[in-house]
Design an enzyme around this catalytic site. Structure first.
Site, short mmCIF file in Angstrom:
data_model
loop_
_atom_site.label_atom_id
_atom_site.label_comp_id
_atom_site.label_asym_id
_atom_site.label_seq_id
_atom_site.Cartn_x
_atom_site.Cartn_y
_atom_site.Cartn_z
N ASN A 45 30.93 -17.43 -37.68
CA ASN A 45 30.61 -16.83 -36.52
C ASN A 45 31.46 -16.22 -35.86
OD1 ASN A 45 31.96 -19.40 -36.37
ND2 ASN A 45 31.17 -19.79 -34.14
N GLU A 58 25.51 -18.07 -40.12
CA GLU A 58 24.27 -18.05 -41.12
C GLU A 58 23.77 -16.84 -40.84
OE1 GLU A 58 24.69 -20.24 -38.71
OE2 GLU A 58 23.50 -22.32 -38.94
N CYS A 94 20.49 -22.67 -35.66
CA CYS A 94 19.76 -22.55 -34.40
C CYS A 94 18.61 -21.88 -34.87
CB CYS A 94 20.70 -21.48 -33.52
SG CYS A 94 20.84 -20.03 -33.85
N1 THU Z 1 26.72 -21.30 -34.21
C1 THU Z 1 26.56 -21.04 -35.43
O1 THU Z 1 27.50 -20.08 -36.02
N2 THU Z 1 25.81 -21.74 -36.35
C2 THU Z 1 25.09 -22.53 -35.80
O2 THU Z 1 24.15 -23.06 -36.75
C3 THU Z 1 25.15 -23.34 -34.55
C4 THU Z 1 25.92 -22.34 -33.80
C5 THU Z 1 27.87 -20.90 -33.26
C6 THU Z 1 27.53 -20.10 -32.29
C7 THU Z 1 28.71 -20.09 -31.22
O3 THU Z 1 29.82 -19.06 -31.82
C8 THU Z 1 29.18 -21.48 -31.57
O4 THU Z 1 28.69 -21.85 -32.77
C9 THU Z 1 28.88 -22.61 -30.58
O5 THU Z 1 27.69 -22.31 -30.21
#
Ligand code: THU
Length: 141
Positions: A45, A58, A94
Site C-alpha cells: 500500500n 492489491e 477491500c
Molecule cells: N489496505 C490495503 O492495502 N489492502 C487491504 O486489503 C486493506 C487496506 C491499506 C489501505 C490503507 O493504506 C491501510 O491499509 C489502512 O486502511
C-alpha cells in the site's frame, strides 16, 4: 494449491509489505499475485497526505501486472497485514480491490483463490465468493 506454493506466495506478500508507504495508518499491507506461468508480482500500500488518494497493496500489484503486459492468468492472491494490529483476523481485500482484481482475473477467465492471511489462520476464498455477480470487461463489448 500445493502447501509449498501457498507458503511461497504468502512469504512474497509478507516481504512486499516491508516496502509499504503507510505513515498515516501505520498499517502496512503486502499483496502477491501468482500467475499460471509461476510468476509472482507483488505490491504494497502507498498512502498520500491527501488520505483519500491512498492506494491498497492489491491495487498496486494489479497495476504492476497490467503495466507489465499481463492480461489474465491470475490463479492466486495472498494478502497480509501487520502482525500485532487489530484482532489478528485474516484481512480481506477491500471492495475496490475486489473489483480491481476482477479486471485482471476476468481477462483470463480465471477465478483466483484469495489467501487472506491472519495471525493464526489463513482464510481461503475464491474471488467470485468475495465479489459475486461482478461487473467486468465482458459487459462493455
Ligand atoms: N489496505 C490495503 O492495502 N489492502 C487491504 O486489503 C486493506 C487496506 C491499506 C489501505 C490503507 O493504506 C491501510 O491499509 C489502512 O486502511
Amino acid at each position: 494449491m500445493e502447501q509449498q506454493h501457498e507458503a511461497e506466495l504468502i512469504a512474497a506478500a509478507r516481504k512486499a509489505a516491508v516496502q509499504a508507504y503507510a505513515p498515516y495508518s501505520d498499517y502496512p499491507v503486502g499483496a502477491a499475485l501468482l500467475f499460471e506461468d509461476g510468476a509472482i508480482i507483488t505490491g504494497a500500500n502507498v498512502e498520500n497526505a491527501s488520505y483519500g488518494l491512498s492506494l491498497c497493496a492489491e491495487t498496486n500489484a494489479v497495476s504492476k501486472a497490467l503495466g507489465e503486459g499481463r492480461r489474465g492468468g491470475l490463479v492466486a492472491v495472498a494478502v497480509i497485514g501487520p502482525e500485532g494490529k487489530g484482532d489478528g483476523a485474516p484481512i480481506t481485500p477491500c471492495g475496490r480491490c475486489r473489483q480491481v482484481l476482477n479486471e485482471l482475473a476476468a481477462l483470463g477467465a480465471t477465478d483466483p483463490l484469495i489467501l487472506c492471511v491472519g495471525t493464526i489462520e489463513v482464510r481461503r476464498m475464491t474471488l467470485s465468493a468475495l465479489l459475486p455477480h461482478a461487473f467486468g470487461p465482458a459487459h462493455l463489448h
